[in-house]
Design a protein around this motif. Structure first.
Motif, PDB file in Angstrom:
ATOM      1  N   VAL A 140       9.055   0.804  -8.782  1.00  9.55           N
ATOM      2  CA  VAL A 140       9.740   2.074  -8.586  1.00  9.55           C
ATOM      3  C   VAL A 140      10.841   1.839  -7.570  1.00  9.55           C
ATOM      4  O   VAL A 140      10.603   1.257  -6.507  1.00  9.55           O
ATOM      5  N   GLU A 141      12.042   2.279  -7.903  1.00  6.78           N
ATOM      6  CA  GLU A 141      13.158   2.167  -6.978  1.00  6.78           C
ATOM      7  C   GLU A 141      13.928   3.477  -7.024  1.00  6.78           C
ATOM      8  O   GLU A 141      14.337   3.919  -8.096  1.00  6.78           O
ATOM      9  N   CYS A 142      14.083   4.123  -5.885  1.00  6.24           N
ATOM     10  CA  CYS A 142      14.790   5.401  -5.799  1.00  6.24           C
ATOM     11  C   CYS A 142      15.747   5.359  -4.617  1.00  6.24           C
ATOM     12  O   CYS A 142      15.423   4.805  -3.572  1.00  6.24           O
ATOM     13  N   GLN A 143      16.892   5.981  -4.808  1.00  5.96           N
ATOM     14  CA  GLN A 143      17.860   6.074  -3.720  1.00  5.96           C
ATOM     15  C   GLN A 143      18.555   7.422  -3.793  1.00  5.96           C
ATOM     16  O   GLN A 143      18.970   7.854  -4.861  1.00  5.96           O
ATOM     17  N   ARG A 144      18.622   8.093  -2.668  1.00  5.76           N
ATOM     18  CA  ARG A 144      19.379   9.343  -2.555  1.00  5.76           C
ATOM     19  C   ARG A 144      20.423   9.122  -1.479  1.00  5.76           C
ATOM     20  O   ARG A 144      20.100   8.785  -0.341  1.00  5.76           O
ATOM     21  N   ASN A 145      21.678   9.309  -1.842  1.00  9.52           N
ATOM     22  CA  ASN A 145      22.787   9.130  -0.906  1.00  9.52           C
ATOM     23  C   ASN A 145      23.128  10.458  -0.254  1.00  9.52           C
ATOM     24  O   ASN A 145      22.899  11.514  -0.824  1.00  9.52           O
ATOM     25  N   GLY A 146      23.682  10.385   0.901  1.00 15.02           N
ATOM     26  CA  GLY A 146      24.079  11.585   1.618  1.00 15.02           C
ATOM     27  C   GLY A 146      24.264  11.287   3.090  1.00 15.02           C
ATOM     28  O   GLY A 146      24.451  10.138   3.487  1.00 15.02           O
ATOM     29  N   THR A 147      24.152  12.313   3.892  1.00 16.34           N
ATOM     30  CA  THR A 147      24.281  12.137   5.337  1.00 16.34           C
ATOM     31  C   THR A 147      23.080  11.355   5.861  1.00 16.34           C
ATOM     32  O   THR A 147      22.103  11.133   5.151  1.00 16.34           O
ATOM     33  N   ARG A 148      23.128  10.974   7.094  1.00 23.72           N
ATOM     34  CA  ARG A 148      22.024  10.230   7.703  1.00 23.72           C
ATOM     35  C   ARG A 148      20.720  11.021   7.654  1.00 23.72           C
ATOM     36  O   ARG A 148      19.642  10.452   7.629  1.00 23.72           O
ATOM     37  N   LEU A 149      20.823  12.342   7.625  1.00 20.40           N
ATOM     38  CA  LEU A 149      19.623  13.175   7.581  1.00 20.40           C
ATOM     39  C   LEU A 149      19.074  13.344   6.160  1.00 20.40           C
ATOM     40  O   LEU A 149      17.922  13.698   5.986  1.00 20.40           O
ATOM     41  N   ALA A 150      19.912  13.124   5.150  1.00 24.00           N
ATOM     42  CA  ALA A 150      19.491  13.376   3.768  1.00 24.00           C
ATOM     43  C   ALA A 150      19.297  12.116   2.942  1.00 24.00           C
ATOM     44  O   ALA A 150      18.670  12.161   1.891  1.00 24.00           O
ATOM     45  N   SER A 151      19.827  10.984   3.381  1.00 20.39           N
ATOM     46  CA  SER A 151      19.735   9.782   2.558  1.00 20.39           C
ATOM     47  C   SER A 151      18.367   9.123   2.702  1.00 20.39           C
ATOM     48  O   SER A 151      17.714   9.231   3.734  1.00 20.39           O
ATOM     49  N   ALA A 152      17.961   8.456   1.622  1.00 18.13           N
ATOM     50  CA  ALA A 152      16.670   7.765   1.626  1.00 18.13           C
ATOM     51  C   ALA A 152      16.676   6.706   0.537  1.00 18.13           C
ATOM     52  O   ALA A 152      17.417   6.798  -0.438  1.00 18.13           O
ATOM     53  N   ARG A 153      15.831   5.712   0.714  1.00 18.72           N
ATOM     54  CA  ARG A 153      15.683   4.654  -0.280  1.00 18.72           C
ATOM     55  C   ARG A 153      14.233   4.186  -0.252  1.00 18.72           C
ATOM     56  O   ARG A 153      13.639   4.029   0.802  1.00 18.72           O
ATOM     57  N   SER A 154      13.692   3.963  -1.447  1.00 19.89           N
ATOM     58  CA  SER A 154      12.315   3.496  -1.561  1.00 19.89           C
ATOM     59  C   SER A 154      12.239   2.482  -2.685  1.00 19.89           C
ATOM     60  O   SER A 154      12.853   2.661  -3.742  1.00 19.89           O
ATOM     61  N   ARG A 155      11.480   1.415  -2.465  1.00 19.51           N
ATOM     62  CA  ARG A 155      11.270   0.405  -3.504  1.00 19.51           C
ATOM     63  C   ARG A 155       9.898  -0.215  -3.291  1.00 19.51           C
ATOM     64  O   ARG A 155       9.601  -0.716  -2.205  1.00 19.51           O
ATOM     65  N   PHE A 156       9.070  -0.138  -4.328  1.00 18.18           N
ATOM     66  CA  PHE A 156       7.746  -0.742  -4.267  1.00 18.18           C
ATOM     67  C   PHE A 156       7.236  -0.965  -5.677  1.00 18.18           C
ATOM     68  O   PHE A 156       7.786  -0.444  -6.642  1.00 18.18           O
ATOM     69  N   ALA A 157       6.186  -1.757  -5.799  1.00 15.27           N
ATOM     70  CA  ALA A 157       5.584  -2.032  -7.100  1.00 15.27           C
ATOM     71  C   ALA A 157       4.079  -1.812  -7.013  1.00 15.27           C
ATOM     72  O   ALA A 157       3.473  -2.009  -5.961  1.00 15.27           O
ATOM     73  N   VAL A 158       3.511  -1.380  -8.130  1.00 18.09           N
ATOM     74  CA  VAL A 158       2.078  -1.157  -8.242  1.00 18.09           C
ATOM     75  C   VAL A 158       1.572  -2.046  -9.367  1.00 18.09           C
ATOM     76  O   VAL A 158       2.062  -1.956 -10.501  1.00 18.09           O
ATOM     77  N   GLU A 159       0.613  -2.914  -9.062  1.00 16.76           N
ATOM     78  CA  GLU A 159       0.037  -3.767 -10.088  1.00 16.76           C
ATOM     79  C   GLU A 159      -0.797  -2.919 -11.037  1.00 16.76           C
ATOM     80  O   GLU A 159      -1.632  -2.123 -10.601  1.00 16.76           O
ATOM     81  N   LEU A 160      -0.529  -3.066 -12.343  1.00 13.48           N
ATOM     82  CA  LEU A 160      -1.249  -2.310 -13.368  1.00 13.48           C
ATOM     83  C   LEU A 160      -1.608  -3.232 -14.522  1.00 13.48           C
ATOM     84  O   LEU A 160      -0.839  -4.138 -14.859  1.00 13.48           O
ATOM     85  N   GLU A 161      -2.732  -2.976 -15.139  1.00 12.00           N
ATOM     86  CA  GLU A 161      -3.087  -3.682 -16.366  1.00 12.00           C
ATOM     87  C   GLU A 161      -2.091  -3.287 -17.455  1.00 12.00           C
ATOM     88  O   GLU A 161      -1.660  -2.131 -17.500  1.00 12.00           O
ATOM     89  N   PRO A 162      -1.737  -4.214 -18.350  1.00 15.61           N
ATOM     90  CA  PRO A 162      -0.857  -3.843 -19.456  1.00 15.61           C
ATOM     91  C   PRO A 162      -1.382  -2.643 -20.244  1.00 15.61           C
ATOM     92  O   PRO A 162      -0.593  -1.801 -20.677  1.00 15.61           O
ATOM     93  N   ALA A 163      -2.695  -2.523 -20.393  1.00 14.02           N
ATOM     94  CA  ALA A 163      -3.259  -1.374 -21.120  1.00 14.02           C
ATOM     95  C   ALA A 163      -2.928  -0.056 -20.422  1.00 14.02           C
ATOM     96  O   ALA A 163      -2.696   0.961 -21.087  1.00 14.02           O
TER      97      ALA A 163
END
Length: 141
Positions: free
Chosen positions: A90-113
């Motif tokens: 999952v990768e998300c980014q919201r641009n804006g002022t220093r108070l509104a901007s954010a970025r997140s990136r992480f992965a969750v291991e899941l079975e193919p099923a």
């Protein structure tokens, strides 16, 4: 892992504003984006067939990560080793002022099923025009 897509608003041409949220592996992200239910259905169908090889990667991208873009999000299912162990990034980014901007990136291991089940449920939900909130949960390894 808990993944949710909440429809917030529908445009006259069928485009929806979604609130996307995901929690897993001790991390969380939430972002709003606009897209058509058909795009979510197509992504779901590709997840249903994942993985086709040990190098398979399925990507749903919305928005642009350019500095003048308001938001950007990516969901990526990928195989991370030669025996087929898989994850959802999952990768998300919201641009804006220093108070509104954010970025997140992480992965969750899941079975193919589990990824296949996510795809089936997402495609089914999107084909019904996505009027209700989509919620997907699974235990990760």
């Amino acid at each position: 892992m808990l993944l949710a897509l909440e429809p917030l608003w529908r445009d006259h041409d069928g485009m929806l504003e979604f609130r996307f949220s995901v929690h897993g592996s001790g991390f969380a992200a939430e972002i709003n984006f606009y897209d058509y239910p058909e795009a979510m259905e197509t992504f779901g169908r590709t997840l249903r067939e994942f993985p086709r090889s040990s190098a398979d990667e399925v990507v749903f991208e919305n928005g642009s990560n350019a500095p003048n873009s308001y938001s950007w999000s990516v969901l990526r299912a990928f195989v991370f080793d030669g025996v087929g162990h898989s994850a959802l990034e999952v990768e998300c980014q919201r641009n804006g002022t220093r108070l509104a901007s954010a970025r997140s990136r992480f992965a969750v291991e899941l079975e193919p099923a589990s990824i296949n089940r996510l795809g089936s449920e997402l495609a089914s939900w999107a084909s019904s025009a996505g009027e209700q909130t989509f919620v997907f949960t699974t235990e990760h390894r």
